[in-house]
Design an enzyme around this catalytic site. Structure first.
Site, PDB file in Angstrom:
ATOM      1  N   ASP A 229     -91.165   7.478 -31.909  1.00 14.82           N
ATOM      2  CA  ASP A 229     -91.575   8.660 -32.130  1.00 14.82           C
ATOM      3  C   ASP A 229     -93.125   8.411 -31.526  1.00 14.82           C
ATOM      4  OD1 ASP A 229     -89.803  10.061 -32.474  1.00 14.82           O
ATOM      5  OD2 ASP A 229     -89.925  10.565 -34.543  1.00 14.82           O
TER       6      ASP A 229
ATOM      7  N   ASP B  81     -80.045  13.812 -32.778  1.00  8.67           N
ATOM      8  CA  ASP B  81     -81.178  13.105 -33.717  1.00  8.67           C
ATOM      9  C   ASP B  81     -80.468  12.786 -35.167  1.00  8.67           C
ATOM     10  OD1 ASP B  81     -83.743  12.199 -34.596  1.00  8.67           O
ATOM     11  OD2 ASP B  81     -84.537  14.362 -34.092  1.00  8.67           O
TER      12      ASP B  81
HETATM   13  C1  DGJ Z   1     -87.492  13.153 -34.605  1.00  9.39           C
HETATM   14  C2  DGJ Z   1     -87.435  12.648 -33.228  1.00  9.39           C
HETATM   15  O1  DGJ Z   1     -87.516  11.437 -32.853  1.00  9.39           O
HETATM   16  C3  DGJ Z   1     -88.409  13.557 -32.410  1.00  9.39           C
HETATM   17  O2  DGJ Z   1     -88.340  13.090 -31.078  1.00  9.39           O
HETATM   18  C4  DGJ Z   1     -87.983  14.967 -32.636  1.00  9.39           C
HETATM   19  O3  DGJ Z   1     -86.864  15.360 -31.955  1.00  9.39           O
HETATM   20  C5  DGJ Z   1     -88.121  15.283 -34.069  1.00  9.39           C
HETATM   21  N1  DGJ Z   1     -87.145  14.492 -34.573  1.00  9.39           N
HETATM   22  C6  DGJ Z   1     -87.588  16.735 -34.225  1.00  9.39           C
HETATM   23  O4  DGJ Z   1     -87.326  17.075 -35.517  1.00  9.39           O
END
Ligand code: DGJ
Length: 757
Positions: A546, A476
């Protein structure tokens, strides 16, 4: 195939259905001639307008500065007469900025060489061919090498540039774009993919009048807001008709793409690393490598462009163990628990998941340091044993006992202020002398342009992965880059940081995939903020957004699918009301929409109703059964909810046209409406097919593909009957269509399985 016509000084690059042609003037200036449908003849030099007299009539000779202002220079330089967007900028030690590039030499060879330190398309059979043309500037001694690769099996030409300092003085590169294209055509529009966090890659078309249209990122990532893609499309362009000239950048940092119509109605489109905050010092003997641009021309609209990009990325970009393998169905605990989890909770999820055909548990953010919210611990990558006693070794062992794999989340590029790492090395973050760096999501960006920082980060990743049987990593990255300064680089190299940062990220992922060859790597950047061909080179899948709301996902996935194969688009079924939108959609629809991606779940399965839980085996079985189509099928967009505001429809068809899967979502229901006629695409017009509905809601206890087979139901499609499958001719399905029955209620999905009989 690449051919050089020596008599006329013409270079011609052919792919199966396209030609790209440029030539040299008598003074050795390379100029673009043509990109479009394949042409056999090479004698096209007449299009360079070498004899065209300038205005006013009193000027009798063609003069350089005036000529450059309309000449379609293959790689335009600034400062010597061409006032349009240039591709390269320099500053000499004397502070001068002009550059004049003339043809020096060239070589044509079979295959394609890698780009140093950069992601790029590849061809292991070396069946493509490459042209390297060397351009030279007499005054500075700079050599600019333009590389072109023409693929034999897909209508793609890739381009990249490297700049060598063959002079004897240092020089500053202030701009090095990777490609320039000239088109002379009326009525063009520019298609881009702007967006925002949780609204990535929304398709936008704008008429190109005089002046410019720009899409760009200066956030240090390719970004949610803009996408490193631009296409010129004819006004009448649809999925099946019209011309498309497209460029996609194989890079994940700052980029600039610009299209402009000039005073003579010539259109120039350029793409490359954004010149803002870029300045690279090139010492004598050094080379700078600029990333690759993928160029696609389609004379059959956007659909053909999409299929070309998909084929290229599937065959010649994605790499590694998982390239052609079905990816495990995963369940991720982010939307299930956020930071509030422990081993017991995770194992309870895993137990219920394993029983229903889910194959991997992914532990998301919050397993390390003392992290219980966004505020701490990034950089302290030791397992928090109060949440996970026995660490990942114990968890992996228990998860493996259930027949599942274990995956974890990491955010290696970041550090929290509240972390041991930051306390020990506050100088390891991007920051400028005397200024406090700004936080975003309570975190700083590690200065990966410093080799010792990158080395530390790699050691940390390696230690975590070696501690247990971890088979997947979600990498991430949750903020833009700001305060772009490095405390160790000299003042005249501060403009290199952003590109050095990107090279370091690529270097880390390259090492990771080499040292852990069977690891499944999924990139992520607050959802889809770095969903680009650069990252795809390292990870065969990327978390798309997201936003997990099935309806919002339709347009996010449509924009993403415009360029990227379904096999790389991370898509999950999540809980309702959706955490981001509050919308409630049927569980079956959430499954159908996530099926057009890598497929997984992002919810607390232990808290689902029995009715929902009972749908999971049918969904996971369907994913397993149709994954060959989802991974390799040719993609056809039939209708877009974004455009019609009512329904969405697309399909994937096997390469041999024997099988297809069609996804239809009635987004909004209407009163007083009849069934809707849908014209399928991509089938064999002469073949006969059965069309059956796939009922994802089917209760099933088995995990294998047979479960999905038994759930196929001809009547559900509204186009068969219970007396046995009807035969439909491909021509009928495509030209006349089928009827999708009107159903009651919003957000209703249907999947059709089409099989040659
Ligand atoms: C952003 C990601 O896109 C989410 O799926 C998740 O992993 C969060 N970060 C966690 O902080």
């Amino acid at each position: 195939m690449i051919h050089y016509d020596e008599a006329h000084h013409i270079f011609k690059l052919d792919t199966p259905n396209t030609s790209y042609v440029f030539g040299l003037t008598d003074e050795s200036y390379p100029g673009q001639i043509y990109y479009g449908r394949k042409i056999e003849d090479t004698d096209l030099g007449y299009l360079l307008r070498e004899d065209e007299r300038p205005q006013p009539p009193s000027v009798l000779r063609r003069e350089k500065a005036g000529y450059f202002d309309f000449y379609p220079m293959e790689y335009p330089t600034g400062g010597i007469g061409d006032a349009r967007e240039s591709c390269i900028g320099i500053r000499t030690m004397d502070g001068q900025e002009g550059l004049e590039l003339r043809y020096g030499s060239h070589q044509i060879y079979a295959g394609k060489k890698p780009l140093e330190g950069l992601p790029a398309t590849w061809d292991e059979n070396q069946s493509c061919s490459t042209l390297e043309m060397v351009l030279e500037d007499e005054v500075t001694g700079l050599r600019v090498i333009l590389s072109y690769t023409a693929f034999e099996d897909v209508d793609v030409i890739t381009r990249s540039v490297r700049v060598e300092n063959a002079g004897d003085r240092s020089i500053y590169l202030t701009k090095v774009l990777s490609a320039c294209l000239h088109v002379e055509q009326e009525h063009l529009e520019v298609l881009t993919l702007p967006g925002s966090w949780s609204r990535e890659r929304q398709i936008q078309r704008q008429k190109l009048g005089y002046g410019s249209i720009v899409t760009e990122s200066i956030r240090g990532i390719s970004s949610h807001q803009d996408h490193p893609f631009m296409a010129l499309v004819t006004e009448n362009c649809t999925q099946t008709t019209g011309d498309v000239y497209a460029m996609n950048f194989v890079y994940s940092g700052n980029f600039l793409a610009k299209a402009m119509r000039d005073q003579f109605d010539q259109i120039r489109m350029v793409m490359g690393i954004h010149p803002d905050r870029f300045c690279w010092k090139l010492e004598p003997g050094e080379t700078f490598w600029a990333p690759e641009v993928v160029m696609v021309y389609s004379d059959e609209g956007l659909g053909k462009m999409t299929r070309t990009f998909h084929s290229l990325y599937r065959r010649h970009l994605i790499r590694g163990y998982w390239k052609d393998r079905r990816r495990p169905v995963l369940i991720n605990n982010w939307e299930a628990t956020y930071f509030d989890f422990d081993t017991e909770k995770l194992l309870a999820i895993a137990r219920e998941a394993a029983e229903r055909g889910i194959e991997m548990l992914v532990v998301d953010d919050g397993w390390f340091g003392h992290r219980s919210n966004d505020d701490s611990s990034l950089g302290d990558w030791q397992v928090n044993e109060s949440k996970l006693p026995g660490g990942f070794a114990y968890l992996a062992q228990e998860v493996n006992k259930l027949g599942m794999k274990l995956g974890i989340w990491l955010e290696p590029e970041m550090v929290s202020e509240d972390s041991d790492l930051y306390r020990a090395h506050p100088d390891w973050v991007l920051r400028m002398n005397g200024r406090e760096p700004g936080q975003a999501r309570a975190q700083y960006v590690l200065d990966l342009s410093r080799p010792e920082v990158a080395e530390y980060v790699y050691g940390m990743i390696r230690d975590v992965l070696s501690s247990a049987n971890i088979e997947y990593v979600k990498w991430d990255m949750n903020r833009l880059l700001s305060d772009v300064g490095s405390l160790t680089l000299p003042s005249d190299r501060q403009g290199e940081i952003l590109h050095r940062y990107m090279l370091a990220v690529y270097g880390l992922q390259e090492r990771l995939t080499k040292d852990f060859p069977q690891l499944l790597l999924e990139n992520c950047c607050s959802g889809g903020g770095r969903f680009d061909p650069g990252m795809l080179y390292y990870s065969p899948q990327i978390w798309c957004s997201d936003d997990t709301d099935a309806i919002e996902r339709l347009s996010i996935q449509e924009g993403t699918q415009l360029l990227y194969p379904l096999s790389c688009i991370g898509a999950h079924v999540s809980i309702c009301p959706n955490h981001g939108t509050g919308r409630v959609t049927p569980f079956e629809t959430r499954g159908a929409v996530a099926l057009s991606g890598t497929f997984g779940y992002e919810l607390d399965i232990t808290r689902l109703s029995d009715e929902e839980k009972n749908q999971i085996p049918g969904q996971t079985a369907a994913y397993k059964k149709y994954s060959h189509l989802i991974r390799n099928g040719e993609y056809y967009r039939i209708a877009s909810w974004r455009e019609n505001h009512l329904y969405d429809c697309f399909m994937v068809v096997s390469e041999d046209r024997t099988e297809a899967l069609c996804t239809y979502v009635q987004v909004l229901s209407q009163i007083n409406y009849k069934s809707r006629r849908i014209r399928l695409q991509g089938l064999d017009p002469d073949a006969f097919y059965s069309v059956t509905g796939v009922t994802l809601a089917e209760t099933s206890e088995t995990e294998d593909a047979a479960a999905a087979e038994s759930s196929e139901n001809a009547a559900a499609a509204g186009c068969g009957n219970n007396a046995g499958p009807k035969r439909y001719q491909g021509a009928a399905l495509m030209y006349a269509g089928i009827l999708m029955p009107r159903v009651m209620g919003d957000f209703q999905a249907r999947l059709l399985h089409i099989m040659k009989i």
